[in-house]
Design an enzyme around this catalytic site. Sequence first.
Site, PDB file in Angstrom:
ATOM      1  NE  ARG A 118      -3.770   0.953   2.008  1.00  0.00           N
ATOM      2  CZ  ARG A 118      -4.963   1.231   2.526  1.00  0.00           C
ATOM      3  NH1 ARG A 118      -5.070   2.108   3.504  1.00  0.00           N
ATOM      4  NH2 ARG A 118      -6.036   0.638   2.085  1.00  0.00           N
ATOM      5  CG  HIS A 150      -8.430   0.448  -2.753  1.00  0.00           C
ATOM      6  ND1 HIS A 150      -7.633  -0.591  -2.315  1.00  0.00           N
ATOM      7  CD2 HIS A 150      -9.084   0.909  -1.646  1.00  0.00           C
ATOM      8  CE1 HIS A 150      -7.785  -0.739  -0.997  1.00  0.00           C
ATOM      9  NE2 HIS A 150      -8.656   0.148  -0.575  1.00  0.00           N
ATOM     10  NE  ARG A 164     -10.861  -4.157   0.932  1.00  0.00           N
ATOM     11  CZ  ARG A 164      -9.882  -3.321   1.355  1.00  0.00           C
ATOM     12  NH1 ARG A 164     -10.156  -2.325   2.162  1.00  0.00           N
ATOM     13  NH2 ARG A 164      -8.629  -3.457   0.932  1.00  0.00           N
ATOM     14  CB  CYS A 199     -13.908   2.334   0.253  1.00  0.00           C
ATOM     15  SG  CYS A 199     -13.479   4.082   0.319  1.00  0.00           S
ATOM     16  CG  ASP A 252     -13.201   7.353  -0.943  1.00  0.00           C
ATOM     17  OD1 ASP A 252     -13.118   7.372   0.302  1.00  0.00           O
ATOM     18  OD2 ASP A 252     -12.226   7.082  -1.681  1.00  0.00           O
ATOM     19  CD  GLN A 257     -13.021  -0.801  -0.517  1.00  0.00           C
ATOM     20  OE1 GLN A 257     -12.168  -0.697   0.328  1.00  0.00           O
ATOM     21  NE2 GLN A 257     -14.277  -1.132  -0.234  1.00  0.00           N
TER      22      GLN A 257
HETATM   23  N1   CP Z   1     -11.117   0.737   2.648  1.00  0.00           N
HETATM   24  C1   CP Z   1      -9.830   0.680   3.048  1.00  0.00           C
HETATM   25  O1   CP Z   1      -8.915   0.423   2.264  1.00  0.00           O
HETATM   26  O2   CP Z   1      -9.648   0.917   4.373  1.00  0.00           O
HETATM   27  P1   CP Z   1      -8.242   1.116   5.116  1.00  0.00           P
HETATM   28  O3   CP Z   1      -7.640   2.390   4.570  1.00  0.00           O
HETATM   29  O4   CP Z   1      -8.590   1.201   6.564  1.00  0.00           O
HETATM   30  O5   CP Z   1      -7.365  -0.053   4.794  1.00  0.00           O
HETATM   31  N1  NVA Z   2      -9.594   7.459  -1.419  1.00  0.00           N
HETATM   32  C1  NVA Z   2      -9.230   7.056  -0.098  1.00  0.00           C
HETATM   33  C2  NVA Z   2      -9.513   5.603   0.106  1.00  0.00           C
HETATM   34  C3  NVA Z   2      -9.162   5.036   1.440  1.00  0.00           C
HETATM   35  C4  NVA Z   2      -9.462   3.586   1.540  1.00  0.00           C
HETATM   36  C5  NVA Z   2      -7.758   7.364   0.140  1.00  0.00           C
HETATM   37  O1  NVA Z   2      -6.943   7.073  -0.743  1.00  0.00           O
HETATM   38  O2  NVA Z   2      -7.421   7.916   1.192  1.00  0.00           O
END
Ligand code: CP
Ligand code: NVA
Length: 330
Positions: free
Chosen positions: A105, A132, A315, A271, A229, A135
């Site tokens: 990540r 993502h 997830r 998400c 989101d 997700q």
């Molecule tokens: N939805 C998601 O990716 O959550 P986190 O950022 O908590 O991993």
């Molecule tokens: N768009 C958000 C998603 C988090 C799961 C971010 O990148 O912070």
Amino acid sequence: MVNLKNRSFLTLKDYSKEEIRYLLDMAHRLKKAKKNGRVGTALKGKNVVLLFEKTSTRTRCAFEVATLDEGGHVTFLSNSQMGKKESLEDTAKVLGRMYDGIEFRGFEQKTVEDLAKYSGVPVWNGLTDVDHPTQTLADFMTIEEHLNKPLEEVKFVFTGDIRNNVCYGLMYGAMKMGMHFVCLGPKDLQIDPEVLAYCQQEAQKSGGKIEVLDNVDEAVKDADVIYTDIWVSMGEDEALYEPRVKMLSPYKVTTEMMKKTGKESTLFMHCLPSFHDFETEVAKAKYEQGIDIREVEDEVFRSSQSVVFDEAENRMHTIKAVMVATIGNY
Ligand code: CP
Ligand code: NVA
């Protein structure tokens, strides 16, 4: 016959409809098996590493629980030398010698691609600035659990920051599965033309449809899903909240917007994490400065149409399917 052994999972653009279907079917099976008390062994003897440049609750926990459920071992690595005292290439080679799979990540999509290139083991994308994909799988699984129709017949509306990682990941998956996907947001928020061109091309192949609209009434009519989101993503400047709030407030998910679909069955999806109330430091501090960053009304978030915690749980089941399919013993 689908076989995903030794494949990386960097973006759904690399996966066919049949392969996505295979992962979703496996996730449904694994969820059922876990609920029935089955103890998994598909990752027995496997070691996985979770490399994080950004914060996480769901993704980290989903990878950890999924690995442990299937008998594997897991290392969480958020303070590696990568990019600081050691090159990405060397880091990837080291991790590839020790681990059977790597989750990443972070910021750039190129990092996840290069990790796959140099490590020699499957790499799974746990979020970058532009995608993502795990997700998306969880969200499609959740839709299948709640809507009595195939994904091909689903009208999916993403409202708000339509050029973020979650929206792009969903667009790619929706186009592969032949869905009707609507990006609802202001004209000023331009989707990357390459992303749009890719989606239009995939829609022609799959029978899907992609639309970019700025009119709420037109966009949400007959929608099966309304998804949103947060308005400023990880890695973006907090100073962006003020202009984004001005730009995106008409696209906030409200009870009124949910009614405009004309269907009581419309799902609200997110998400997470979400600023649906003022229980976080960021939302509270911004509100005190006169900036309301809530992208969805608390009433919608907590309504019976909201399936956000099912998405969060899924997830884990979908990430488990990705790992079992790519490095599992079966
Ligand atoms: N939805 C998601 O990716 O959550 P986190 O950022 O908590 O991993
Ligand atoms: N768009 C958000 C998603 C988090 C799961 C971010 O990148 O912070």
